[in-house]
Design a protein around this motif. Sequence first.
Motif, mmCIF file in Angstrom:
data_model
loop_
_atom_site.group_PDB
_atom_site.id
_atom_site.type_symbol
_atom_site.label_atom_id
_atom_site.label_comp_id
_atom_site.label_asym_id
_atom_site.label_seq_id
_atom_site.Cartn_x
_atom_site.Cartn_y
_atom_site.Cartn_z
ATOM 1 N N ILE A 223 60.482 -10.539 19.585
ATOM 2 C CA ILE A 223 60.375 -9.594 20.697
ATOM 3 C C ILE A 223 60.767 -8.195 20.238
ATOM 4 N N ALA A 224 61.861 -8.096 19.482
ATOM 5 C CA ALA A 224 62.303 -6.789 18.981
ATOM 6 C C ALA A 224 61.270 -6.186 18.044
ATOM 7 N N ALA A 225 60.668 -7.012 17.184
ATOM 8 C CA ALA A 225 59.647 -6.517 16.263
ATOM 9 C C ALA A 225 58.416 -6.033 17.013
ATOM 10 N N PHE A 226 58.008 -6.793 18.003
ATOM 11 C CA PHE A 226 56.838 -6.398 18.796
ATOM 12 C C PHE A 226 57.104 -5.092 19.547
ATOM 13 N N ASP A 227 58.257 -5.006 20.188
ATOM 14 C CA ASP A 227 58.580 -3.795 20.959
ATOM 15 C C ASP A 227 58.619 -2.560 20.062
ATOM 16 N N LYS A 228 59.153 -2.724 18.861
ATOM 17 C CA LYS A 228 59.209 -1.604 17.923
ATOM 18 C C LYS A 228 57.796 -1.126 17.577
ATOM 19 N N GLY A 229 56.898 -2.069 17.278
ATOM 20 C CA GLY A 229 55.528 -1.706 16.955
ATOM 21 C C GLY A 229 54.800 -1.105 18.142
ATOM 22 N N LEU A 230 55.036 -1.656 19.341
ATOM 23 C CA LEU A 230 54.375 -1.152 20.551
ATOM 24 C C LEU A 230 54.819 0.277 20.851
ATOM 25 N N LEU A 231 56.108 0.544 20.701
ATOM 26 C CA LEU A 231 56.620 1.902 20.920
ATOM 27 C C LEU A 231 55.971 2.882 19.950
ATOM 28 N N SER A 232 55.782 2.459 18.706
ATOM 29 C CA SER A 232 55.130 3.296 17.709
ATOM 30 C C SER A 232 53.682 3.572 18.100
ATOM 31 N N MET A 233 53.005 2.573 18.653
ATOM 32 C CA MET A 233 51.609 2.753 19.067
ATOM 33 C C MET A 233 51.496 3.695 20.261
ATOM 34 N N LYS A 234 52.460 3.630 21.169
ATOM 35 C CA LYS A 234 52.459 4.561 22.293
ATOM 36 C C LYS A 234 52.659 5.991 21.802
ATOM 37 N N ALA A 235 53.546 6.144 20.820
ATOM 38 C CA ALA A 235 53.880 7.472 20.315
ATOM 39 C C ALA A 235 52.718 8.132 19.597
ATOM 40 N N ASP A 236 51.934 7.351 18.837
ATOM 41 C CA ASP A 236 50.847 7.975 18.071
ATOM 42 C C ASP A 236 49.491 7.915 18.784
ATOM 43 N N GLY A 237 49.472 7.374 20.011
ATOM 44 C CA GLY A 237 48.241 7.371 20.803
ATOM 45 C C GLY A 237 47.304 6.209 20.533
ATOM 46 N N SER A 238 47.643 5.325 19.587
ATOM 47 C CA SER A 238 46.733 4.233 19.260
ATOM 48 C C SER A 238 46.638 3.207 20.388
ATOM 49 N N LEU A 239 47.721 3.017 21.148
ATOM 50 C CA LEU A 239 47.679 2.106 22.296
ATOM 51 C C LEU A 239 46.657 2.592 23.319
ATOM 52 N N GLN A 240 46.723 3.868 23.643
ATOM 53 C CA GLN A 240 45.783 4.430 24.610
ATOM 54 C C GLN A 240 44.348 4.335 24.108
ATOM 55 N N ARG A 241 44.150 4.560 22.809
ATOM 56 C CA ARG A 241 42.791 4.528 22.264
ATOM 57 C C ARG A 241 42.195 3.117 22.343
ATOM 58 N N ILE A 242 43.003 2.102 22.057
ATOM 59 C CA ILE A 242 42.503 0.720 22.130
ATOM 60 C C ILE A 242 42.145 0.360 23.567
ATOM 61 N N LEU A 243 43.006 0.726 24.511
ATOM 62 C CA LEU A 243 42.720 0.427 25.914
ATOM 63 C C LEU A 243 41.458 1.146 26.383
ATOM 64 N N LYS A 244 41.315 2.392 25.992
ATOM 65 C CA LYS A 244 40.135 3.158 26.398
ATOM 66 C C LYS A 244 38.866 2.560 25.828
ATOM 67 N N SER A 245 38.895 2.169 24.552
ATOM 68 C CA SER A 245 37.698 1.599 23.926
ATOM 69 C C SER A 245 37.344 0.251 24.537
ATOM 70 N N GLY A 246 38.341 -0.443 25.123
ATOM 71 C CA GLY A 246 38.081 -1.722 25.778
ATOM 72 C C GLY A 246 37.787 -1.587 27.252
ATOM 73 N N GLY A 247 37.606 -0.350 27.732
ATOM 74 C CA GLY A 247 37.310 -0.134 29.145
ATOM 75 C C GLY A 247 38.505 -0.282 30.053
ATOM 76 N N LEU A 248 39.729 -0.152 29.507
ATOM 77 C CA LEU A 248 40.950 -0.360 30.284
ATOM 78 C C LEU A 248 41.827 0.882 30.274
ATOM 79 N N ALA A 249 41.207 2.037 30.363
ATOM 80 C CA ALA A 249 41.933 3.306 30.228
ATOM 81 C C ALA A 249 42.984 3.494 31.321
ATOM 82 N N ASN A 250 42.796 2.890 32.508
ATOM 83 C CA ASN A 250 43.699 3.116 33.622
ATOM 84 C C ASN A 250 44.713 1.987 33.800
ATOM 85 N N THR A 251 45.002 1.254 32.730
ATOM 86 C CA THR A 251 45.900 0.108 32.856
ATOM 87 C C THR A 251 47.242 0.328 32.183
#
Length: 253
Positions: A223-251
């Motif tokens: 859980i700690a490893a996942f949260d660390k990686g997820l926080l990094s993805m939020k910071a660099d915008g990659s989380l948003q880009r994946i959601l947008k490319s999957g049609g889930l921009a508003n989630t």
Amino acid sequence: MSHPKFSGFFAHAALLLWLGMGAAIAAGPPVDICVGNFSPYNSPELPQGGPVIQIATEALRRSGYELKAEFMPWARILKDGSDGRCGILGIWRNAERELMFDFSQPILQQELGFFARKGAKHQLQTAQQLKSLLIGVERGSYLPPILSDKSLRFDPAGSLQKNLQKLALGRIDLAFGAKEAGLASLEREPSLKAQVEWLSPGLERKDTYLAFAKTHPQASELIAAFDKGLLSMKADGSLQRILKSGGLANTLP
């Protein structure tokens, strides 16, 4: 003294071996994850398993782990997950599950509400207004507080897709489910899309998580490893880009 030709050969071989070892180390230990077929979030039919699996894969990779996902029915997911055989990807929290699982930070939100036949003029603000309607629900699925009234009438089915089909045939008045999942189903069946629509606003938004049973030997670590990686993805915008490319921009939670 070594011949230059052979020295070069051994140097090249050593480089390849080093690169191979580096790649193996970079891949990290595998993490078994159980996940359902729930388009557009995750499905074996979607590119790279869908945006939720893409996010989880990258978040774990950034912390040195390799995600190993297996698609299976939801009942088996809960059983294997609660037994500590795998993590569960795409799970919601509730009081009962809090006793059994440790949860990650939220990955995305799913909006829940009703689908209806186009042109239907239902009043849905209170449970009293719902009592005259037959509501299609997924068997064993979560229901929000407004649907906890025991006088309401439900027609269970194995999936939201089946409820949308029953809705189009006039066998039920409403179909309860996740907005994005229902809209994806309508896109796959144009005949349904012509007859069925999402009713705005939705009833509730539910955070979606990665969870491990408290009995899992690496629950806290993963859980700690996942949260660390997820926080990094939020910071660099990659989380948003994946959601947008999957049609889930508003989630985003």
